[in-house]
Design a protein around this motif. Structure first.
Motif, PDB file in Angstrom:
ATOM      1  N   ASP A 164      40.577  66.766 -76.818  1.00  0.00           N
ATOM      2  CA  ASP A 164      39.049  67.184 -76.470  1.00  0.00           C
ATOM      3  C   ASP A 164      38.892  68.478 -76.255  1.00  0.00           C
ATOM      4  O   ASP A 164      37.657  68.804 -76.002  1.00  0.00           O
ATOM      5  CB  ASP A 164      38.887  66.137 -75.115  1.00  0.00           C
ATOM      6  N   ILE A 165      39.677  69.474 -76.242  1.00  0.00           N
ATOM      7  CA  ILE A 165      39.416  70.791 -76.096  1.00  0.00           C
ATOM      8  C   ILE A 165      38.742  71.201 -77.536  1.00  0.00           C
ATOM      9  O   ILE A 165      39.135  70.868 -78.636  1.00  0.00           O
ATOM     10  CB  ILE A 165      40.934  71.651 -75.909  1.00  0.00           C
ATOM     11  N   PRO A 166      37.535  71.925 -77.363  1.00  0.00           N
ATOM     12  CA  PRO A 166      36.891  72.353 -78.457  1.00  0.00           C
ATOM     13  C   PRO A 166      37.523  72.834 -79.649  1.00  0.00           C
ATOM     14  O   PRO A 166      38.747  73.957 -79.308  1.00  0.00           O
ATOM     15  CB  PRO A 166      35.905  73.284 -77.799  1.00  0.00           C
ATOM     16  N   SER A 167      37.565  72.580 -80.748  1.00  0.00           N
ATOM     17  CA  SER A 167      38.396  73.230 -81.915  1.00  0.00           C
ATOM     18  C   SER A 167      38.409  74.733 -81.851  1.00  0.00           C
ATOM     19  O   SER A 167      39.387  75.233 -82.085  1.00  0.00           O
ATOM     20  CB  SER A 167      37.740  72.868 -83.110  1.00  0.00           C
ATOM     21  N   PRO A 168      37.141  75.374 -81.604  1.00  0.00           N
ATOM     22  CA  PRO A 168      37.358  76.933 -81.833  1.00  0.00           C
ATOM     23  C   PRO A 168      38.092  77.487 -80.733  1.00  0.00           C
ATOM     24  O   PRO A 168      38.851  78.450 -80.868  1.00  0.00           O
ATOM     25  CB  PRO A 168      35.648  77.291 -81.416  1.00  0.00           C
TER      26      PRO A 168
END
Length: 411
Positions: A151-155
Motif C-alpha cells: 500500500d506504500i505509494p509507488s513513487p
C-alpha cells in the motif's frame, strides 16, 4: 527493528522462521524459545517460567496452546512488576510449516491484550499468505494494526529502488574502472520499471551485475528480455530465467546442456528443499558427489545463493522467491530448471538410506567402557563419528519419504 529494540532494552524475545532450516522451519520450538528468552531478559519472569518447567517437565512435548498458557501467558499475568512494555519480534511467519500453526500462533498472541501489568507488544512480518490473513481477520479490530508494504505509494518505492541502483552500481563502476556515464539515467529508470516495486528484483539484479568480470555484459543480459507489467512476479521470474540460462548454460556446447541441467536440478534442487542448511562438503557427501563438482555447479550462482567464503558455513538461498520460482512449473518457464519437488524428495530419501547403510554401526563412537552416558562423551568424538551429513540422514529420511509420497519399491 529487533536490533533497535534491543539497544533500547525493550526486546524481550525474537524468532525468525525460515523454511528448510530445521527447528526454525516449524512451530515445535517456537513458544519454548520465546519463553527462554523472556526468562533471560525480564528478571521478574525467570522464577515463574522456571516453576512452570519444574511443574511440567514434559512441557516441550505438549500442545502449542499449553506451552503458551503455561510458559508465557501465566508468568506474564502473575509477574509482580510495575507496568512495563516489552516487545517480541517474529519474522517471516509465512515460512512456518503448517497452516494451522500459523493461525494458532496469531490467535494465542492476540490474548496478550488482556494482560494488566506487563504490556506485551508483538511485531510480526509475513507475506500475505491465506492462513496469515485469516488469523488476523479473526482478531478484534483493536487488537492489531497492519502496515501493508504494497500500500506504500509507488513513487516512494520507485524512488528507494532508484537510489539503491544508483548507489550500488556506482560502486561497481569504480571497482571496475568503467567510464562515465554508466549506467545512464535512462537505464536506471528502466531497471526501476522492471523491478515493479519488488526490492528483491533490484537486489538480485545488483548481485548478478556485481559478481562478474564484465558488469556491462551482465547488465545487457538483464535488459535483453522483454518488459511487461502484467503479473507482480513476472519480471522477477524473467530475471531468474535469464540469470540461470546465462550462468548455468551460457555459451557452453549444446551437447553438455542436459548434463548441466541435470546437475543443477540435483544440487540446487536439493538446497531448495532440504530440511536444514548444509555446507558444500556435507551436501556433496549426502549426494555422493565430489566436492569440486558441487562447487563448480554453485560457483556461478552467487547472485541467488549465499555461498560463504568460510567452507564450514552452510549454503543458503538469498530469498524464498527463488525457491518458489524453481518449484512452480508455471513460473519457471524454462522447464530445464524446474525442480520436481516430489522427485527431489524421493532422491534425497534414497541418498539418506544409502548413507545410513554405509556408515551406521553398533558402537559408532568406539566407546570401550560399558555404561558411559552420552553426556560424558565429548562433542568432538560424536561429530567425528557421526558427521553432519550422516546426522541429517538419520533425522530427515522419514521427512523426505513422506514429502515424496513414494509408493515404489522403497516401501
Amino acid at each position: 527493528m529487533a536490533r533497535e529494540l534491543a539497544d533500547k532494552g525493550r526486546l524481550a524475545a525474537s524468532f525468525f522462521f525460515s523454511r528448510g532450516r530445521g527447528d526454525i522451519s516449524h512451530a515445535g520450538m517456537f513458544f519454548t524459545t520465546i519463553a527462554t528468552q523472556l526468562a533471560e531478559h525480564v528478571p521478574e519472569l525467570e522464577p515463574l517460567i522456571s516453576k512452570a518447567i519444574d511443574d511440567h517437565s514434559n512441557i516441550h512435548k505438549q500442545m502449542l496452546r499449553d506451552q503458551w498458557q503455561l510458559l508465557i501467558y501465566e508468568p506474564l499475568e502473575n509477574a509482580l512488576t510495575q507496568s512495563t512494555q516489552i516487545v517480541v519480534v517474529i519474522d517471516a511467519l509465512d515460512e512456518c510449516e503448517g497452516k494451522d500453526d500459523m493461525k494458532l500462533i496469531l490467535q494465542l498472541l492476540a490474548q496478550a491484550k488482556n494482560l494488566q501489568t506487563i504490556q506485551l507488544r508483538v511485531f510480526v512480518t509475513s507475506r500475505p499468505e491465506i492462513p496469515i490473513l485469516l488469523g488476523f481477520r479473526k482478531m478484534p479490530g483493536e487488537t492489531h494494526q497492519d502496515f501493508v508494504l504494497h500500500d506504500i505509494p509507488s513513487p516512494t518505492i520507485n524512488h528507494d529502488i532508484s537510489v539503491f541502483f544508483q548507489q550500488k552500481l556506482s560502486v561497481v563502476k569504480v571497482e571496475h574502472g568503467l567510464s562515465t556515464p554508466w549506467p545512464d539515467e535512462a537505464t536506471i529508470q528502466l531497471l526501476v520499471e522492471r523491478a515493479a516495486g519488488l526490492f528483491i528484483y533490484a537486489a538480485t539484479t545488483y548481485r548478478f551485475i556485481q559478481d562478474s568480470a564484465d558488469p556491462k555484459e551482465q547488465l545487457s543480459v538483464i535488459l535483453s528480455g522483454e518488459y511487461t507489467s502484467a503479473a507482480p512476479t513476472e519480471n522477477l521470474d524473467k530475471i531468474y530465467t535469464n540469470l540461470l540460462q546465462y550462468s548455468v548454460i551460457g555459451d557452453r556446447p549444446s551437447c553438455k546442456h542436459e548434463a548441466l541441467l541435470l546437475s543443477f536440478r540435483q544440487i540446487v534442487g536439493s538446497i531448495v528443499i532440504i530440511a536444514d542448511v548444509m555446507t558444500i562438503k556435507n551436501l556433496a557427501n549426502l549426494l555422493c558427489l565430489r566436492i569440486g563438482e558441487v562447487k563448480e555447479a554453485l560457483d556461478s550462482l552467487r547472485s541467488v545463493l549465499n555461498i560463504p567464503k568460510d567452507e564450514s558455513q552452510p549454503v543458503r538461498i538469498f530469498h524464498p522467491s527463488f525457491r518458489d520460482f524453481l518449484l512452480d512449473k508455471q513460473r519457471c518457464s524454462d522447464h530445464g530448471f524446474w525442480i520436481n519437488e516430489k522427485e527431489r524428495h524421493i532422491d534425497l530419501f534414497r541418498h539418506c538410506l544409502e548413507l545410513m547403510s554405509k556408515h551406521l554401526r553398533q558402537n559408532i563412537c568406539d566407546i570401550r567402557v560399558p555404561g558411559v552416558l552420552i553426556t560424558e562423551i565429548s562433542n568432538d568424538i560424536i561429530q567425528s563419528a557421526i558427521t553432519a551429513d550422516l546426522q541429517y540422514a538419520c533425522c530427515y529420511w522419514v521427512y523426505h519419504f513422506q514429502q515424496g509420497n513414494s509408493v515404489e519399491e522403497d516401501s
